[in-house]
Design a protein around this motif. Structure first.
Motif, mmCIF file in Angstrom:
data_model
loop_
_atom_site.group_PDB
_atom_site.id
_atom_site.type_symbol
_atom_site.label_atom_id
_atom_site.label_comp_id
_atom_site.label_asym_id
_atom_site.label_seq_id
_atom_site.Cartn_x
_atom_site.Cartn_y
_atom_site.Cartn_z
ATOM 1 N N SER A 140 6.894 7.738 -4.100
ATOM 2 C CA SER A 140 7.468 5.922 -5.279
ATOM 3 C C SER A 140 9.021 6.455 -4.441
ATOM 4 N N THR A 141 8.977 6.364 -3.358
ATOM 5 C CA THR A 141 10.611 5.759 -3.059
ATOM 6 C C THR A 141 9.988 5.232 -1.813
ATOM 7 N N VAL A 142 11.294 4.796 -1.256
ATOM 8 C CA VAL A 142 11.320 4.034 -0.029
ATOM 9 C C VAL A 142 11.150 5.171 1.155
ATOM 10 N N HIS A 143 11.895 6.294 0.875
ATOM 11 C CA HIS A 143 12.325 7.185 2.070
ATOM 12 C C HIS A 143 11.267 8.106 2.127
ATOM 13 N N GLY A 165 6.238 -5.652 2.124
ATOM 14 C CA GLY A 165 5.895 -4.735 1.321
ATOM 15 C C GLY A 165 6.234 -4.883 -0.229
ATOM 16 N N ARG A 166 6.495 -4.007 -0.720
ATOM 17 C CA ARG A 166 7.277 -3.619 -1.845
ATOM 18 C C ARG A 166 8.613 -3.865 -1.584
ATOM 19 N N ILE A 167 9.289 -3.800 -0.936
ATOM 20 C CA ILE A 167 10.746 -4.279 -0.403
ATOM 21 C C ILE A 167 10.827 -5.043 -0.415
ATOM 22 N N PRO A 213 -5.161 -10.131 6.214
ATOM 23 C CA PRO A 213 -5.936 -9.101 6.034
ATOM 24 C C PRO A 213 -7.510 -8.408 6.402
ATOM 25 N N VAL A 214 -6.858 -7.318 6.023
ATOM 26 C CA VAL A 214 -8.294 -6.455 6.686
ATOM 27 C C VAL A 214 -9.314 -6.593 5.432
ATOM 28 N N ARG A 215 -10.883 -6.927 5.846
ATOM 29 C CA ARG A 215 -11.613 -6.476 4.337
ATOM 30 C C ARG A 215 -12.309 -4.926 5.166
ATOM 31 N N ALA A 247 12.198 -2.544 -3.963
ATOM 32 C CA ALA A 247 12.451 -0.530 -4.882
ATOM 33 C C ALA A 247 14.170 -1.923 -4.671
ATOM 34 N N SER A 248 14.572 -1.314 -5.322
ATOM 35 C CA SER A 248 16.126 -1.633 -5.723
ATOM 36 C C SER A 248 17.154 -0.366 -4.771
ATOM 37 N N TYR A 249 17.539 0.896 -5.521
ATOM 38 C CA TYR A 249 17.977 1.891 -4.620
ATOM 39 C C TYR A 249 17.950 2.487 -3.429
ATOM 40 N N ILE A 250 18.431 3.397 -3.320
ATOM 41 C CA ILE A 250 18.725 4.100 -1.681
ATOM 42 C C ILE A 250 18.543 5.352 -2.968
ATOM 43 N N GLY A 304 1.899 6.003 3.863
ATOM 44 C CA GLY A 304 1.934 4.622 2.934
ATOM 45 C C GLY A 304 2.859 6.232 1.085
ATOM 46 N N GLU A 305 3.936 5.594 0.721
ATOM 47 C CA GLU A 305 4.361 6.110 -0.290
ATOM 48 C C GLU A 305 3.321 7.537 -0.846
ATOM 49 N N ALA A 306 2.435 7.085 -1.365
ATOM 50 C CA ALA A 306 1.617 7.907 -2.340
ATOM 51 C C ALA A 306 1.065 9.031 -1.578
ATOM 52 N N VAL A 313 6.947 -0.689 4.572
ATOM 53 C CA VAL A 313 7.825 0.103 6.058
ATOM 54 C C VAL A 313 7.109 1.510 6.021
ATOM 55 N N ALA A 314 6.444 1.842 5.404
ATOM 56 C CA ALA A 314 5.424 3.113 5.985
ATOM 57 C C ALA A 314 4.754 1.892 7.521
ATOM 58 N N GLY A 315 4.346 1.362 7.619
ATOM 59 C CA GLY A 315 3.521 0.737 8.536
ATOM 60 C C GLY A 315 4.555 -0.199 9.556
ATOM 61 N N LEU A 362 -1.620 -5.411 11.352
ATOM 62 C CA LEU A 362 -2.606 -6.947 10.501
ATOM 63 C C LEU A 362 -1.772 -6.302 9.268
ATOM 64 N N GLU A 363 -0.558 -7.232 8.696
ATOM 65 C CA GLU A 363 -0.068 -7.746 7.755
ATOM 66 C C GLU A 363 -0.977 -9.106 6.978
ATOM 67 N N ALA A 364 -1.645 -9.296 5.151
ATOM 68 C CA ALA A 364 -2.093 -9.422 4.675
ATOM 69 C C ALA A 364 -1.149 -10.413 4.086
ATOM 70 N N THR A 365 -0.398 -10.099 4.093
ATOM 71 C CA THR A 365 0.286 -11.640 3.616
ATOM 72 C C THR A 365 1.396 -12.246 4.679
ATOM 73 N N GLY A 382 -3.110 1.593 -5.505
ATOM 74 C CA GLY A 382 -3.552 0.714 -6.209
ATOM 75 C C GLY A 382 -4.709 -0.242 -5.909
ATOM 76 N N TYR A 383 -3.729 -0.482 -4.492
ATOM 77 C CA TYR A 383 -5.232 -1.264 -3.635
ATOM 78 C C TYR A 383 -6.287 -0.296 -3.133
ATOM 79 N N LEU A 384 -6.002 0.688 -2.618
ATOM 80 C CA LEU A 384 -6.994 1.538 -2.488
ATOM 81 C C LEU A 384 -8.211 1.969 -2.918
HETATM 82 C C1 LIG Z 1 9.373 -2.799 -9.241
HETATM 83 C C2 LIG Z 1 9.263 -1.555 -8.364
HETATM 84 C C3 LIG Z 1 10.531 -1.069 -8.090
HETATM 85 C C4 LIG Z 1 10.537 0.229 -6.920
HETATM 86 N N1 LIG Z 1 12.090 1.148 -6.622
HETATM 87 C C5 LIG Z 1 12.362 1.288 -6.131
HETATM 88 C C6 LIG Z 1 13.720 2.285 -5.582
HETATM 89 O O1 LIG Z 1 14.891 1.679 -6.425
HETATM 90 N N2 LIG Z 1 14.125 3.022 -4.578
HETATM 91 C C7 LIG Z 1 12.886 3.404 -3.814
HETATM 92 O O2 LIG Z 1 13.388 4.484 -3.352
HETATM 93 N N3 LIG Z 1 11.250 2.513 -3.830
HETATM 94 C C8 LIG Z 1 11.378 2.120 -4.812
HETATM 95 N N4 LIG Z 1 9.857 1.686 -5.220
HETATM 96 C C9 LIG Z 1 9.155 1.804 -4.140
HETATM 97 C C10 LIG Z 1 8.908 1.406 -2.575
HETATM 98 O O3 LIG Z 1 9.262 -0.029 -3.127
HETATM 99 C C11 LIG Z 1 8.197 1.886 -1.834
HETATM 100 O O4 LIG Z 1 7.962 3.624 -2.010
HETATM 101 C C12 LIG Z 1 7.930 1.294 -0.460
HETATM 102 O O5 LIG Z 1 8.107 0.311 -0.138
HETATM 103 C C13 LIG Z 1 6.416 1.314 0.205
HETATM 104 O O6 LIG Z 1 6.425 1.214 1.150
HETATM 105 P P1 LIG Z 1 4.668 0.821 1.537
HETATM 106 O O7 LIG Z 1 4.778 0.789 3.371
HETATM 107 O O8 LIG Z 1 4.546 2.807 1.356
HETATM 108 O O9 LIG Z 1 4.178 0.532 0.784
HETATM 109 P P2 LIG Z 1 4.076 -1.636 0.804
HETATM 110 O O10 LIG Z 1 5.452 -1.488 0.916
HETATM 111 O O11 LIG Z 1 3.355 -1.514 -0.391
HETATM 112 O O12 LIG Z 1 3.262 -1.993 2.775
HETATM 113 C C14 LIG Z 1 2.272 -1.948 2.180
HETATM 114 C C15 LIG Z 1 1.575 -3.191 2.974
HETATM 115 O O13 LIG Z 1 0.115 -3.044 3.059
HETATM 116 C C16 LIG Z 1 -0.041 -4.748 2.709
HETATM 117 N N5 LIG Z 1 -1.508 -4.687 2.453
HETATM 118 C C17 LIG Z 1 -2.264 -4.096 1.395
HETATM 119 N N6 LIG Z 1 -3.661 -4.557 2.043
HETATM 120 C C18 LIG Z 1 -3.716 -5.153 2.522
HETATM 121 C C19 LIG Z 1 -4.291 -5.338 3.477
HETATM 122 N N7 LIG Z 1 -6.317 -5.586 3.421
HETATM 123 N N8 LIG Z 1 -4.781 -5.554 5.056
HETATM 124 C C20 LIG Z 1 -3.729 -6.175 5.661
HETATM 125 N N9 LIG Z 1 -2.340 -5.795 4.629
HETATM 126 C C21 LIG Z 1 -2.097 -4.954 3.734
HETATM 127 C C22 LIG Z 1 0.492 -5.377 2.055
HETATM 128 O O14 LIG Z 1 0.737 -6.147 1.812
HETATM 129 C C23 LIG Z 1 1.991 -4.533 2.072
HETATM 130 O O15 LIG Z 1 3.174 -5.346 2.939
HETATM 131 C C24 LIG Z 1 9.850 0.586 -5.635
HETATM 132 C C25 LIG Z 1 8.641 -0.408 -5.883
HETATM 133 C C26 LIG Z 1 8.581 -1.021 -7.132
HETATM 134 C C27 LIG Z 1 7.088 -1.844 -6.829
#
Ligand SMILES: Cc1cc2nc3c(=O)[nH]c(=O)nc-3n(C[C@H](O)[C@H](O)[C@H](O)COP(=O)(O)OP(=O)(O)OC[C@H]3O[C@@H](n4cnc5c(N)ncnc54)[C@H](O)[C@@H]3O)c2cc1C
Length: 494
Positions: A467-470, A44-46, A240-242, A60-63, A458-460, A16-18, A36-39, A278-280
């Motif tokens: 730790s959230t989608v928003h 991602g985590r949605i 995937p980016v190296r 992610a489950s909840y808003i 990104g979330e972190a 969602v961040a990208g 560029l997406e690895a998968t 975690g990846y970083l």
């Molecule tokens: C089990 C679980 C439950 C959750 N529950 C909730 C919830 O209920 N409500 C909520 O708000 N949030 C929840 N979250 C957190 C939420 O899902 C994340 O905060 C959010 O989706 C993160 O988005 P992001 O874009 O930062 O990262 P990601 O969604 O992880 O996106 C990062 C992307 O980078 C890609 N990537 C990684 N390495 C490389 C590389 N080398 N080259 C290219 N691409 C790469 C990955 O494949 C991924 O697609 C939950 C997360 C988990 C795991």
């Protein structure tokens, strides 16, 4: 609007961040943007999946906090993805810090159904303390090393005072119920134990108003809607980016070259990196050339990215009440308030203290939640062993050996090679400076090189909504806005 400058911008990661970063840049008129997406998928985590006919959320489950201030709520509402109940003013105004966590059913390890009324005092003390902890009312009190230490000590004291009139067995049972709730809190924070969580860091997280809601058709519906607004060829999947080569000092035209796993080098003026923490943490030494500045690296290394997993379990018929939203399992033999197990390979399942009921029109599905090292261990338990451990657990707590587990689906976020865990939590010794360092672009302040070569989203990297989608979405917008402001004078938009 005349675009005078059109830099090459590469976004790494299509979570969602990208998607948010790229979408914002494209809307602002930048034409050379790609992700560029690895998968092979976006989100991602949605990630929504299925167990039989039931939609289950692997990520992610909840808003969280679905109200006007939450951009994910607003987007989901505008795309028409939400249930009408989630849109009511009453739901949006709700303060979850003061709410009980849904209609509960309680079971004990001796196979007894426990009355919710009986268990209420345990929840009351826990909610009261959690509220105090997140408001950091004990700021001056430096005696406590962590949220866990503070809570356990206060629980001992308050339960001794308030439950004087209860008999010893009831007091012990209620304390065990608090342990079940503390293990649930580990899931909320993706922490192994609440002893890892910094007391002052805990207040950094900001709750938004609104009763948490889900997207009935699956959270991935939101990703599909966001993706439909991007040009179709903007994302390269399975790329995937190296390594990100930044500060290019040779005669190359751009400051950054993004090296993919297949060897291709992509020239970029700016990179927005959205890979999970975690990846970083695991790959920083190969992901950057030159390496990250020491200050930034130390902050990344000092931050925690924990694991929370779910186990979806389908039953032939429900063994819980029809209005139940959450089920707690209370281990009666726990001697103290505990949130971790002593021997993980033997007792990991004791960490799974609660289940939520999954909405389904024609199936009966629960979601068991488990965090920490026990959760990481659970990921590699062989399928048959997992099924048998869960079946035994349910037979024991319900006292009903006839319950049949039909299907099981577990999440395995710790072993996901593009994530290595679930989400960020603050850890002992947390400082605001660490968060600032995590989100600071490369080169860091004070450098004479071209600015804004690598930006971090990104979330972190969200100081309050990690730790959230928003939170993730807002970081994508933040870094896009950084570039938009940077180019505003040249583009005549300042
Ligand atoms: C089990 C679980 C439950 C959750 N529950 C909730 C919830 O209920 N409500 C909520 O708000 N949030 C929840 N979250 C957190 C939420 O899902 C994340 O905060 C959010 O989706 C993160 O988005 P992001 O874009 O930062 O990262 P990601 O969604 O992880 O996106 C990062 C992307 O980078 C890609 N990537 C990684 N390495 C490389 C590389 N080398 N080259 C290219 N691409 C790469 C990955 O494949 C991924 O697609 C939950 C997360 C988990 C795991």
């Amino acid at each position: 609007m005349a675009v005078n400058v059109d830099p090459n911008i590469v976004v790494i990661g299509c979570g969602v961040a990208g998607i948010a970063a790229a979408g914002r840049l494209v809307k602002a008129g930048f034409r050379n943007v790609r992700i560029l997406e690895a998968t092979a998928r976006s989100g991602g985590r949605i990630k929504s999946g299925r167990l039989g006919n039931t939609i289950v959320e692997i990520g992610a489950s909840y808003i969280h906090g679905p109200s006007e201030e939450n951009p994910i709520f607003c987007l989901a509402r505008d795309y028409g993805l939400l249930h009408p109940e989630a849109l009511t003013a009453e739901n949006q105004a709700m303060d979850i810090a003061e709410c009980f966590p849904g209609v509960p059913n309680w079971f004990s390890s001796s196979g007894q159904r426990l009355s919710s009324e009986h268990m209420k005092p345990a929840l009351e003390i826990f909610i009261e303390l959690l509220d105090e902890t997140s408001q950091n009312v004990n700021k001056e009190n430096t005696r406590w090393a962590s949220v866990g230490h503070f809570m356990r000590s206060e629980i001992q004291q308050r339960t001794a005072e308030r439950w004087k009139d209860k008999d010893a067995t009831t007091r012990a049972l209620l304390r065990c119920a608090i342990s079940a709730r503390l293990k649930e809190e580990c899931c909320t924070n993706a922490a192994h134990t609440m002893d890892e969580i910094d007391l002052s860091g805990f207040e950094m997280y900001k709750d938004l108003c609104g009763l948490d809601c889900m997207i009935p058709g699956g959270y991935e519906g939101l990703i599909d809607s966001l993706m439909s607004e991007l040009p179709t060829d903007l994302v390269s999947f399975n790329r995937p980016v190296r390594c990100v080569h930044w500060n290019n000092t040779d005669k190359r035209e751009t400051a950054v070259t993004v090296e993919c796993h297949d060897g291709e080098g992509i020239a970029a003026d700016h990179v927005i990196l959205t890979v999970p923490l975690g990846y970083l943490k695991k790959n920083h030494s190969t992901l950057f050339s030159p390496p990250l500045p020491a200050e930034k690296l130390l902050s990344i290394q000092s931050q925690a990215f924990g694991t929370c997993n779910k186990i979806f379990i389908e039953f032939d018929s429900p063994w819980w009440d029809t209005d139940t939203e959450v089920i707690y399992f209370v281990w009666e033999d726990e001697e103290d308030i505990v949130d971790q197990v002593s021997d993980i390979s033997k007792f990991w399942i004791r960490k799974m203290s609660f289940f939520t009921v999954v909405e389904s029109s024609d199936s009966h599905v629960l979601c068991g939640w488990i965090a920490g090292l026990e959760s990481e261990y659970m990921e590699s338990v062989p399928e048959e062993e997992l099924r048998s451990s869960i079946t035994q657990l349910i037979h024991r707590f319900t006292g009903n050996p006839r319950i049949v587990v039909r299907r099981i689906l577990r999440t395995q976020w710790f072993h996901d090679p593009w994530t290595y865990g679930s989400y960020y939590h603050t850890t002992i010794g947390f400082s605001k400076k660490d968060m600032e360092n995590m989100m600071a672009p490369l080169p860091m302040e004070g450098s004479q090189s071209q600015p804004l070569q690598v930006l971090f989203a990104g979330e972190a990297t969200h100081p309050h909504y990690y730790s959230t989608v928003h939170g993730a979405l807002l970081t994508g917008w933040r870094e896009a806005d950084r570039l938009i402001s940077h180019y505003a004078p040249q583009r005549g938009t300042a």
